[in-house]
Design a protein around this motif. Structure first.
Motif, mmCIF file in Angstrom:
data_model
loop_
_atom_site.group_PDB
_atom_site.id
_atom_site.type_symbol
_atom_site.label_atom_id
_atom_site.label_comp_id
_atom_site.label_asym_id
_atom_site.label_seq_id
_atom_site.Cartn_x
_atom_site.Cartn_y
_atom_site.Cartn_z
ATOM 1 N N TYR A 1 0.824 -1.215 0.000
ATOM 2 C CA TYR A 1 0.000 0.000 0.000
ATOM 3 C C TYR A 1 0.857 1.263 0.000
ATOM 4 N N LEU A 2 1.970 1.233 0.707
ATOM 5 C CA LEU A 2 2.830 2.416 0.755
ATOM 6 C C LEU A 2 3.490 2.684 -0.594
ATOM 7 N N ILE A 3 3.861 1.643 -1.314
ATOM 8 C CA ILE A 3 4.413 1.824 -2.666
ATOM 9 C C ILE A 3 3.328 2.365 -3.600
ATOM 10 N N THR A 4 2.117 1.845 -3.453
ATOM 11 C CA THR A 4 0.984 2.355 -4.242
ATOM 12 C C THR A 4 0.755 3.827 -3.934
ATOM 13 N N ALA B 1 -4.725 4.372 0.231
ATOM 14 C CA ALA B 1 -3.473 3.612 0.233
ATOM 15 C C ALA B 1 -2.590 4.023 1.420
ATOM 16 N N ILE B 2 -2.569 5.309 1.745
ATOM 17 C CA ILE B 2 -1.796 5.779 2.902
ATOM 18 C C ILE B 2 -2.376 5.185 4.187
ATOM 19 N N LEU B 3 -3.693 5.255 4.322
ATOM 20 C CA LEU B 3 -4.353 4.749 5.530
ATOM 21 C C LEU B 3 -4.125 3.245 5.687
ATOM 22 N N ARG B 4 -4.302 2.495 4.607
ATOM 23 C CA ARG B 4 -4.098 1.038 4.661
ATOM 24 C C ARG B 4 -2.621 0.685 4.813
ATOM 25 N N CYS C 1 -0.496 2.306 6.622
ATOM 26 C CA CYS C 1 0.018 2.682 7.948
ATOM 27 C C CYS C 1 -0.801 2.137 9.114
ATOM 28 N N THR C 2 -1.952 1.540 8.835
ATOM 29 C CA THR C 2 -2.809 1.040 9.918
ATOM 30 C C THR C 2 -3.306 -0.366 9.593
ATOM 31 N N ASN C 3 -3.961 -0.957 10.558
ATOM 32 C CA ASN C 3 -4.564 -2.271 10.345
ATOM 33 C C ASN C 3 -6.070 -2.172 10.092
ATOM 34 N N LEU C 4 -6.561 -0.982 9.744
ATOM 35 C CA LEU C 4 -7.988 -0.818 9.460
ATOM 36 C C LEU C 4 -8.374 -1.650 8.245
ATOM 37 N N GLY C 5 -9.604 -2.135 8.244
ATOM 38 C CA GLY C 5 -10.097 -2.955 7.150
ATOM 39 C C GLY C 5 -10.474 -2.126 5.926
ATOM 40 N N VAL C 6 -10.847 -2.848 4.875
ATOM 41 C CA VAL C 6 -11.199 -2.227 3.600
ATOM 42 C C VAL C 6 -12.372 -1.266 3.749
ATOM 43 N N TRP C 7 -13.452 -1.740 4.340
ATOM 44 C CA TRP C 7 -14.667 -0.912 4.438
ATOM 45 C C TRP C 7 -14.477 0.274 5.371
ATOM 46 N N THR C 8 -13.834 0.061 6.503
ATOM 47 C CA THR C 8 -13.594 1.153 7.459
ATOM 48 C C THR C 8 -12.705 2.219 6.835
ATOM 49 N N VAL D 1 -12.013 7.579 4.454
ATOM 50 C CA VAL D 1 -11.469 8.426 3.381
ATOM 51 C C VAL D 1 -12.587 9.208 2.704
ATOM 52 N N LEU D 2 -13.718 8.563 2.449
ATOM 53 C CA LEU D 2 -14.833 9.248 1.795
ATOM 54 C C LEU D 2 -15.383 10.369 2.675
ATOM 55 N N ILE D 3 -15.545 10.115 3.960
ATOM 56 C CA ILE D 3 -16.026 11.153 4.888
ATOM 57 C C ILE D 3 -15.032 12.309 4.947
ATOM 58 N N PHE D 4 -13.743 11.995 5.014
ATOM 59 C CA PHE D 4 -12.719 13.035 5.033
ATOM 60 C C PHE D 4 -12.780 13.880 3.764
ATOM 61 N N ALA D 5 -12.865 13.235 2.598
ATOM 62 C CA ALA D 5 -12.905 13.957 1.319
ATOM 63 C C ALA D 5 -14.147 14.839 1.234
#
Length: 135
Positions: free
Chosen positions: A9-12, A47-50, A52-59, A64-68
Motif C-alpha cells: 500500500y505504501l508503494i501504491t 493507500a496511505i491509511l491502509r 500505515c494502519t490495520n484498518l479494514g477495507v470498508w472502514t 477516506v470518503l467522509i474526510f474527502a
C-alpha cells in the motif's frame, strides 16, 4: 486501530502521490486536473491509511470518503482565511478553494473503485494463487 506498515500500500501511495504531483504542476485545467485528480486523491489517501494502519477495507474506505466530503464542504466556507492561508498556493492545492459537486462524484467513484478492486479483483487473484500452489 493499530499502526502497522504494509509495503504494498505504501508503494501504491508513493506512486499515486507522484502522479498527483505531476498533474498538479503540469496541468492547469481540464478533466485530468479537476476530476481525475480528485478521483485519484481518494485512492491515494486510502493507500496511505491502509499502508500505515490495520484498518479494514470498508472502514478505511468510509473514513477516506467522509474526510474527502468534509474537505470539499469546507470549501463552502472561508476556512483558509481563518488560518491566514488564503494566499497560500500549497494550501489551495491541497484543500482546494471552490466547492464543486462533481468533486463529490469523483470521490465516490474513487471509493467505489477501491471497493471493487479490494473485494472482487484482489480476492479473485488470491483464490487463483492459492489454487496454483495446492498439490
Amino acid at each position: 486501530m493499530k499502526f502497522q506498515f504494509n509495503k504494498k500500500y505504501l508503494i501504491t501511495a508513493l506512486t499515486l502521490f507522484l502522479i498527483e504531483l505531476t498533474i498538479a504542476f503540469t496541468l492547469h485545467s481540464g478533466f485530468i486536473r479537476h476530476t481525475f485528480g480528485d478521483y485519484l486523491v481518494v485512492i491515494l489517501l486510502y493507500a496511505i491509511l491502509r499502508g500505515c494502519t490495520n484498518l479494514g477495507v470498508w472502514t478505511s474506505s468510509l473514513a477516506v470518503l467522509i474526510f474527502a466530503y468534509t474537505v470539499e464542504c469546507l470549501q463552502l466556507t472561508p476556512f483558509l482565511t481563518y488560518f491566514n492561508l488564503e494566499r497560500s498556493f500549497t494550501a489551495k492545492l491541497i484543500f482546494g478553494s471552490t466547492f464543486e459537486f462533481n468533486d463529490l462524484i469523483a470521490y465516490t467513484l474513487g471509493v467505489i473503485t477501491i471497493l471493487i478492486l479490494e473485494t472482487k479483483v484482489l480476492k479473485l487473484e488470491t483464490k487463483e494463487n492459492a489454487k496454483l500452489w495446492k498439490p
